[in-house]
Design an enzyme around this catalytic site. Sequence first.
Site, PDB file in Angstrom:
ATOM      1  N   ASN A  66     -14.853   3.082   2.228  1.00  0.00           N
ATOM      2  CA  ASN A  66     -14.782   2.442   3.545  1.00  0.00           C
ATOM      3  C   ASN A  66     -15.229   3.494   4.562  1.00  0.00           C
ATOM      4  OD1 ASN A  66     -14.207   1.157   5.899  1.00  0.00           O
ATOM      5  ND2 ASN A  66     -11.988   0.993   5.576  1.00  0.00           N
ATOM      6  N   LYS A 100     -15.699   3.090   7.612  1.00  0.00           N
ATOM      7  CA  LYS A 100     -15.133   2.816   8.950  1.00  0.00           C
ATOM      8  C   LYS A 100     -16.245   2.955   9.997  1.00  0.00           C
ATOM      9  CE  LYS A 100     -10.676   4.060   7.107  1.00  0.00           C
ATOM     10  NZ  LYS A 100      -9.335   4.545   7.284  1.00  0.00           N
ATOM     11  N   HIS A 137      -7.574  -5.099   6.813  1.00  0.00           N
ATOM     12  CA  HIS A 137      -7.310  -3.652   6.866  1.00  0.00           C
ATOM     13  C   HIS A 137      -6.262  -3.370   7.946  1.00  0.00           C
ATOM     14  CE1 HIS A 137      -7.838   0.647   7.287  1.00  0.00           C
ATOM     15  NE2 HIS A 137      -8.430   0.622   6.109  1.00  0.00           N
ATOM     16  N   GLU A 152      -6.000  -1.091  10.029  1.00  0.00           N
ATOM     17  CA  GLU A 152      -6.556  -0.709  11.344  1.00  0.00           C
ATOM     18  C   GLU A 152      -6.937  -1.942  12.146  1.00  0.00           C
ATOM     19  OE1 GLU A 152      -9.517   2.053   9.930  1.00  0.00           O
ATOM     20  OE2 GLU A 152      -7.930   3.429   9.335  1.00  0.00           O
ATOM     21  N   GLU A 158      -2.713  -0.457   0.527  1.00  0.00           N
ATOM     22  CA  GLU A 158      -2.907   0.714   1.380  1.00  0.00           C
ATOM     23  C   GLU A 158      -1.691   0.886   2.290  1.00  0.00           C
ATOM     24  OE1 GLU A 158      -7.356   1.781   1.797  1.00  0.00           O
ATOM     25  OE2 GLU A 158      -6.857   0.417   3.406  1.00  0.00           O
ATOM     26  N   GLY A 193      -5.348   8.197   6.140  1.00  0.00           N
ATOM     27  CA  GLY A 193      -5.834   9.263   7.012  1.00  0.00           C
ATOM     28  C   GLY A 193      -4.813  10.332   7.337  1.00  0.00           C
ATOM     29  N   SER A 242      -5.578   8.401   1.682  1.00  0.00           N
ATOM     30  CA  SER A 242      -5.655   9.848   1.461  1.00  0.00           C
ATOM     31  C   SER A 242      -6.043  10.250   0.041  1.00  0.00           C
ATOM     32  CB  SER A 242      -4.335  10.519   1.871  1.00  0.00           C
ATOM     33  OG  SER A 242      -4.141  10.363   3.265  1.00  0.00           O
TER      34      SER A 242
HETATM   35  P1  13P Z   1      -8.344   7.526   4.006  1.00  0.00           P
HETATM   36  O1  13P Z   1      -8.905   7.644   2.596  1.00  0.00           O
HETATM   37  O2  13P Z   1      -9.160   8.268   5.005  1.00  0.00           O
HETATM   38  O3  13P Z   1      -6.898   7.828   4.045  1.00  0.00           O
HETATM   39  O4  13P Z   1      -8.511   5.983   4.427  1.00  0.00           O
HETATM   40  C1  13P Z   1      -8.073   4.995   3.560  1.00  0.00           C
HETATM   41  C2  13P Z   1      -8.543   3.689   4.069  1.00  0.00           C
HETATM   42  O5  13P Z   1      -8.137   3.251   5.128  1.00  0.00           O
HETATM   43  C3  13P Z   1      -9.537   2.963   3.266  1.00  0.00           C
HETATM   44  O6  13P Z   1      -9.689   1.658   3.716  1.00  0.00           O
END
Ligand code: 13P
Length: 259
Positions: free
Chosen positions: A9, A11, A94, A96, A166, A172, A212
């Site tokens: 991803n 982002k 997601h 976010e 997740e 993150g 992570s």
């Molecule tokens: P990270 O791997 O940066 O923690 O992000 C995970 C994520 O949100 C994948 O969709």
Amino acid sequence: MRNKYVMANFKMNKSDSEVEEYLKTFLPLVEGNETKIILSIPFTSLKTAIEKTKKSNVMIAAQNMNENEKGAYTGEVSADMLSGLGVDAVIVGHSERRSNFNETDELVNKKILRGLKSGLICIFCVGETMYERKNQMTEQVLVRQITEGLKSVYANELKNIIIAYEPVWAIGTGVTPMDVEIVETVKVIRNILTSMYDEKIAKDVIITYGGSINEVNCKEIGKFEGLDGALIGGASLMPEKFAKIVSAFKPKACRKKKD
Ligand code: 13P
């Protein structure tokens, strides 16, 4: 037997030319790999990525879509637009988007139904916050997110659903849950699916983990019982690192048999 999926991803990272550069390095590194690979990239590079990955084993996903078929939704992108372009999959739900754009379980469900209708694989993200985990609410949250998110999804459509567990607190942050926490939560998710459908159907659903994961911890996470792959944010932005992570999630058939 379930396939292994390793998904990136990106982002809101990488311009079109940066995606092209990325693919130049990444594709040779994963050539012939039997693990299913999906790159979720910004809308602006979908066309480039689809063209560049045409002859490869890599699938392309969008990171979002609108739940409506079409119409006066300025700035939005529909599921048909994505599938028409040749996009294979889309991320839905997601955390976010749930937290920054107020996406509810109901909206996530509408997006899933629309995505499936357009022939897209839906990478369906679920997961609890730290507050919820600390207060033993993880199962309750997952029951809500999954039963609401998959409302009116037929059993035969689950082959186009990939669940990405997740935990919000692991995204993150550099913090990953303990192995038992991931393994147990995957079991919880499969039990929820069993109660919604049945055991045989639930057994075939792809359940992955995200939060992570990096090129070091993937070696351990890749071996977790019952886990079918991973969704990676930050560490997927570097092609060499992401290729290492892909190789940690080997399809079962490729594992050497024990004597
Ligand atoms: P990270 O791997 O940066 O923690 O992000 C995970 C994520 O949100 C994948 O969709």
